[in-house]
Design an enzyme around this catalytic site. Structure first.
Site, PDB file in Angstrom:
ATOM      1  N   LEU A   1      -3.223   9.690  -3.106  1.00 27.68           N
ATOM      2  CA  LEU A   1      -3.875   8.769  -1.822  1.00 27.68           C
ATOM      3  C   LEU A   1      -3.568   7.769  -1.773  1.00 27.68           C
ATOM      4  CD1 LEU A   1      -7.268   9.622  -4.015  1.00 27.68           C
ATOM      5  CD2 LEU A   1      -6.655  10.627  -2.056  1.00 27.68           C
ATOM      6  N   ASP A   2      -4.029   7.147  -0.706  1.00 22.15           N
ATOM      7  CA  ASP A   2      -3.287   6.220   0.333  1.00 22.15           C
ATOM      8  C   ASP A   2      -3.828   4.915  -1.128  1.00 22.15           C
ATOM      9  OD1 ASP A   2      -2.071   7.462   1.877  1.00 22.15           O
ATOM     10  OD2 ASP A   2      -3.172   7.311   3.178  1.00 22.15           O
ATOM     11  N   ILE A   3      -3.226   3.907  -1.163  1.00 20.05           N
ATOM     12  CA  ILE A   3      -3.488   2.477  -1.767  1.00 20.05           C
ATOM     13  C   ILE A   3      -4.913   1.917  -0.824  1.00 20.05           C
ATOM     14  CG2 ILE A   3      -2.368   0.513   0.039  1.00 20.05           C
ATOM     15  CD1 ILE A   3      -2.511  -0.539  -2.186  1.00 20.05           C
TER      16      ILE A   3
ATOM     17  N   THR B   1      -7.334   4.363  -0.139  1.00 23.50           N
ATOM     18  CA  THR B   1      -8.624   5.119   0.098  1.00 23.50           C
ATOM     19  C   THR B   1      -8.525   5.299  -1.581  1.00 23.50           C
ATOM     20  OG1 THR B   1      -6.978   6.626   1.452  1.00 23.50           O
ATOM     21  CG2 THR B   1      -8.513   7.812   0.493  1.00 23.50           C
TER      22      THR B   1
END
Length: 380
Positions: free
Chosen positions: A134-136, A138
């Site tokens: 997961l992105d930072i 998200t």
């Protein structure tokens, strides 16, 4: 003449055959030693290969110089001279990832990572790896496991598990535009499979959209919404396959029961991942630190009479005052408000004409030696 049919064919001498040799183990049997070390929860595969290059790993007493070595259950693997612990049971965890954490073991920019956060809050958990990333920015559900084989299988699009997201994006759109994503689109030469998208509500200049996808490519949701002219400013993952975020608090970790994990994986995925659901669970609960003992360099010094007098009460017969009863506290409160309690004594006497007269005498109620002649002298 003898018939040819009556002649018996000459027997051939028996051919001596060499004894059958036991099949030698093939090179592909077993598992790579780096994989075995990672499954034991000791380190990652990359770290295991680095340790092997440093000469820290040995198999059956021989120090390895290359990670291209397969081992079986009969081989003894040691790291720094210590035997490798047995493989732990395959475990799966649900983690509610907050914003601001990077899904990686090490970040070159020094940002906070998911695994540092979990290790600090839950030191009893094994070494974990994420199923996807997961992105930072998200947030939401992130699956974690101690089995690298399970993580790789669950990341594959062929698994067919649906990932559900809820996105808030700046801009205007409608359901007709969102339906165009169901057929799949190509953005900058990258093909994206069909995505389920539904417009939930409009909130000022933003829109809330629910999406369901099965590939999970890098920044897929944000790229698809940018394709429609929307700028994503919040993204939450709600589910990953059969596992739901639910009411899991932010930053919390919850383990999936082994029976539930086996039912959701099924036989096919379990065999592909090579999971072990019958192994032991290693207890990593940290032991409490023992209290340090006071070092005594010599005999205990004797206390002076003055020090003994200070430590003892002023009088040898003095005892600490017990806690007052509720009735005594009420009596003190009544005295403070109305004054001391009074006692009324009544008696009968006769006047000059011989008639009986009732006389009441009021006195202050006292106790013990205070009750004497002074009390009887109080007259109304």
């Amino acid at each position: 003449m003898e018939n040819d049919r009556d002649k018996k064919p000459a027997r051939k001498p028996p051919v001596k055959r060499a004894p059958a040799k036991k099949p030698e183990p093939k090179a592909h049997e077993g598992e790579r030693v780096a994989k075995v070390m990672a499954r034991a929860g000791l380190c990652s595969r990359r770290d295991a290969e680095s340790w092997i290059a440093q000469g820290r790993v040995a198999v059956n007493g021989q120090v390895l110089t290359s990670a291209a070595k397969n081992v079986t259950d009969q081989d003894q693997v040691t790291v720094d001279g210590k035997p490798l612990s047995s493989r732990e049971r395959t475990r799966l965890f649900l983690f509610h990832k907050p914003r601001g954490l990077v899904t990686t073991d090490r970040d070159p920019e020094g940002r906070a990572t998911v695994f540092d956060f979990i290790a600090e809050k839950n030191p009893h958990l094994p070494r974990l790896m994420s199923v996807g990333r997961l992105d930072i920015n998200t947030e939401g559900l992130l699956l974690l496991t101690n089995d690298g084989g399970l993580a790789r299988v669950l990341e594959l699009p062929s698994t067919g598990w649906l990932r559900r997201y809820r996105a808030r994006a700046n801009g205007a759109t409608d359901q007709t535009k969102l339906d165009t994503l169901a057929k799949g689109v190509t953005i900058d030469g990258v093909d994206y499979a069909g995505v389920e998208a539904r417009l939930d509500r409009v909130q000022g200049a933003n829109v809330w959209i629910s999406l369901g996808l099965r590939e999970g490519k890098n920044r897929e949701v944000k790229r698809l919404l940018e394709f429609l002219g929307l700028a994503t400013n919040r993204l939450i993952r709600l589910s990953y396959g059969p596992f739901q975020l639910g009411e899991l608090p932010e930053g919390a970790v919850e383990e999936v029961r082994t029976r539930v994990l086996a039912d959701q994986l099924g036989v096919t995925l379990a065999e592909q991942a090579g999971v072990d659901l019958d192994g032991p669970v290693i207890d990593r609960t940290p032991e409490p630190e023992p209290r340090p003992l006071r070092e005594r360099t010599g005999p205990r010094p004797k206390r002076t009479p003055a020090e003994n007098a200070e430590s003892k009460p002023r009088s040898g017969t003095e005892k600490p005052h017990p806690r007052k009863h509720v009735s005594a506290l009420r009596d003190e409160r009544a005295k403070a408000e109305k004054g001391p309690r009074r006692r009324i004594e009544s008696a009968a006497t006769e006047d000059r004409r011989g008639r009986k007269v009732v006389v009441e005498r009021v006195s202050v109620a006292t106790r013990g030696p205070e009750r004497g002649a002074e009390a009887h002298d109080s007259r109304n």
